[in-house]
Design a protein around this motif. Sequence first.
Motif, mmCIF file in Angstrom:
data_model
loop_
_atom_site.group_PDB
_atom_site.id
_atom_site.type_symbol
_atom_site.label_atom_id
_atom_site.label_comp_id
_atom_site.label_asym_id
_atom_site.label_seq_id
_atom_site.Cartn_x
_atom_site.Cartn_y
_atom_site.Cartn_z
ATOM 1 N N LEU A 52 0.399 -0.734 -0.116
ATOM 2 C CA LEU A 52 0.325 -0.045 0.102
ATOM 3 C C LEU A 52 0.706 1.089 -0.372
ATOM 4 C CD1 LEU A 52 -2.574 -1.002 2.659
ATOM 5 C CD2 LEU A 52 -2.994 -0.185 -0.154
ATOM 6 N N TRP A 53 1.833 1.503 0.503
ATOM 7 C CA TRP A 53 2.499 2.750 0.682
ATOM 8 C C TRP A 53 4.925 2.133 0.545
ATOM 9 C CZ3 TRP A 53 -0.590 1.363 5.256
ATOM 10 C CH2 TRP A 53 -1.873 1.501 5.389
ATOM 11 N N PRO A 54 4.339 2.142 -0.408
ATOM 12 C CA PRO A 54 5.701 1.375 -1.116
ATOM 13 C C PRO A 54 6.534 2.536 -1.162
ATOM 14 C CG PRO A 54 4.822 1.417 -2.922
ATOM 15 C CD PRO A 54 3.641 2.112 -1.963
ATOM 16 N N ALA A 55 8.479 1.799 -0.616
ATOM 17 C CA ALA A 55 9.087 3.012 -0.136
ATOM 18 C C ALA A 55 9.699 3.430 -1.207
ATOM 19 C CB ALA A 55 10.106 2.357 0.511
ATOM 20 N N ARG A 56 9.713 4.622 -1.458
ATOM 21 C CA ARG A 56 11.060 5.608 -2.712
ATOM 22 C C ARG A 56 12.460 5.043 -2.517
ATOM 23 N NH1 ARG A 56 13.279 10.537 -2.664
ATOM 24 N NH2 ARG A 56 12.234 11.011 -0.346
ATOM 25 N N THR A 57 12.730 4.583 -3.877
ATOM 26 C CA THR A 57 14.023 4.316 -3.692
ATOM 27 C C THR A 57 15.357 5.731 -3.936
ATOM 28 O OG1 THR A 57 13.918 3.290 -5.725
ATOM 29 C CG2 THR A 57 16.235 3.691 -5.851
ATOM 30 N N GLY A 58 15.433 5.319 -2.470
ATOM 31 C CA GLY A 58 17.177 6.008 -2.027
ATOM 32 C C GLY A 58 16.192 7.426 -0.487
ATOM 33 N N GLY A 59 14.734 6.861 -0.769
ATOM 34 C CA GLY A 59 14.315 7.787 -0.018
ATOM 35 C C GLY A 59 13.899 6.949 1.897
ATOM 36 N N PHE A 60 13.619 7.697 2.733
ATOM 37 C CA PHE A 60 13.791 7.433 3.920
ATOM 38 C C PHE A 60 12.503 6.255 4.067
ATOM 39 C CE2 PHE A 60 12.258 6.922 8.355
ATOM 40 C CZ PHE A 60 13.128 7.547 9.678
ATOM 41 N N PRO A 61 12.466 5.290 4.275
ATOM 42 C CA PRO A 61 11.437 3.355 4.534
ATOM 43 C C PRO A 61 10.668 3.811 5.480
ATOM 44 C CG PRO A 61 13.694 2.526 4.695
ATOM 45 C CD PRO A 61 13.857 4.662 4.710
ATOM 46 N N TRP A 62 9.644 4.946 5.020
ATOM 47 C CA TRP A 62 8.674 5.304 6.208
ATOM 48 C C TRP A 62 7.995 4.109 6.354
ATOM 49 C CZ3 TRP A 62 8.870 8.980 8.726
ATOM 50 C CH2 TRP A 62 9.475 10.100 8.572
ATOM 51 N N GLY A 121 23.730 4.889 -2.047
ATOM 52 C CA GLY A 121 24.693 6.568 -1.311
ATOM 53 C C GLY A 121 24.021 7.345 -0.736
ATOM 54 N N HIS A 122 23.549 6.974 0.193
ATOM 55 C CA HIS A 122 23.028 7.652 0.887
ATOM 56 C C HIS A 122 22.850 7.419 2.482
ATOM 57 C CE1 HIS A 122 19.933 9.032 -2.792
ATOM 58 N NE2 HIS A 122 19.789 7.527 -3.140
ATOM 59 N N PRO A 123 23.986 7.208 2.753
ATOM 60 C CA PRO A 123 24.188 6.788 4.491
ATOM 61 C C PRO A 123 23.811 7.909 5.097
ATOM 62 C CG PRO A 123 26.195 8.503 2.839
ATOM 63 C CD PRO A 123 25.242 8.093 2.087
ATOM 64 N N LEU A 124 23.816 8.945 5.027
ATOM 65 C CA LEU A 124 22.515 9.845 6.168
ATOM 66 C C LEU A 124 21.196 9.346 6.362
ATOM 67 C CD1 LEU A 124 24.271 13.744 5.188
ATOM 68 C CD2 LEU A 124 25.305 12.044 6.866
ATOM 69 N N THR A 125 20.893 9.371 5.042
ATOM 70 C CA THR A 125 19.610 8.760 5.251
ATOM 71 C C THR A 125 19.505 7.299 6.045
ATOM 72 O OG1 THR A 125 18.574 9.967 3.243
ATOM 73 C CG2 THR A 125 17.117 8.659 4.471
ATOM 74 N N ALA A 126 20.364 6.739 5.624
ATOM 75 C CA ALA A 126 20.481 5.510 6.409
ATOM 76 C C ALA A 126 21.071 5.573 7.665
ATOM 77 C CB ALA A 126 21.402 4.664 5.819
ATOM 78 N N LEU A 127 22.022 6.787 8.018
ATOM 79 C CA LEU A 127 21.919 6.838 9.533
ATOM 80 C C LEU A 127 20.779 7.450 10.159
ATOM 81 C CD1 LEU A 127 24.276 6.917 11.925
ATOM 82 C CD2 LEU A 127 24.711 9.229 11.060
ATOM 83 N N ALA A 128 20.123 8.157 9.304
ATOM 84 C CA ALA A 128 19.054 9.045 10.068
ATOM 85 C C ALA A 128 18.053 7.775 10.156
ATOM 86 C CB ALA A 128 18.039 9.803 9.444
ATOM 87 N N TYR A 129 17.592 6.976 9.778
ATOM 88 C CA TYR A 129 16.819 5.673 9.586
ATOM 89 C C TYR A 129 16.776 4.881 10.993
ATOM 90 C CZ TYR A 129 13.856 1.389 7.725
ATOM 91 O OH TYR A 129 13.285 0.359 7.975
ATOM 92 N N LEU A 130 18.394 4.787 11.062
ATOM 93 C CA LEU A 130 18.727 3.529 11.958
ATOM 94 C C LEU A 130 18.462 4.312 13.379
ATOM 95 C CD1 LEU A 130 21.912 1.680 11.442
ATOM 96 C CD2 LEU A 130 21.850 3.604 13.843
#
Length: 162
Positions: A52-62, A121-130
């Motif tokens: 229903l709510w797929p994650a956008r590539t490179g985006g935050f996995p909401w 190539g999105h380490p800051l998004t990965a860190l924020a998500y973690l």
Amino acid sequence: MTSPRPETVDEPAEPTAPHRRAPVWRGQGPVVAVVAVGGAAGASARYGAALLWPARTGGFPWTTFWVNVLGCFVIGVLMVLVTEVWAPHRLVRPFFGTGVLGGFTTFSTYAVDIRGLIGEGHPLTALAYLAATLFAALAAVWAAVALTRRVAGRRSAGQVPS
């Protein structure tokens, strides 16, 4: 020279009857069955949310984020209910806690999402998500426990009555 024999010796008792194993249905069989059924239901609900709510590539996995936070909140509610408020049937906790909520929440997808974000190539998004998932999940459990205890009229062990 031999050593003297102690006055008391622990010798195995002779069995009076052969040991019989409990039938599977009376042992762990029902627990395994309810965990499997609950896990299938929880994983299906998580999969449905991802569709229903797929994650956008490179985006935050909401979707995975909110699934894990919601699951942790419900786990907090469930644990207070089954340990402090009422004595449920012995299969309720394995079905809902381990099965449904264990299948619904997902550490593996969380880890794969982080790895994917770093690889893309999105380490800051990965860190924020973690970090956000860790803190939000812990906050959700804490809030659920506090809210459920308040609604149920229970206080935590360390709380001073007002």
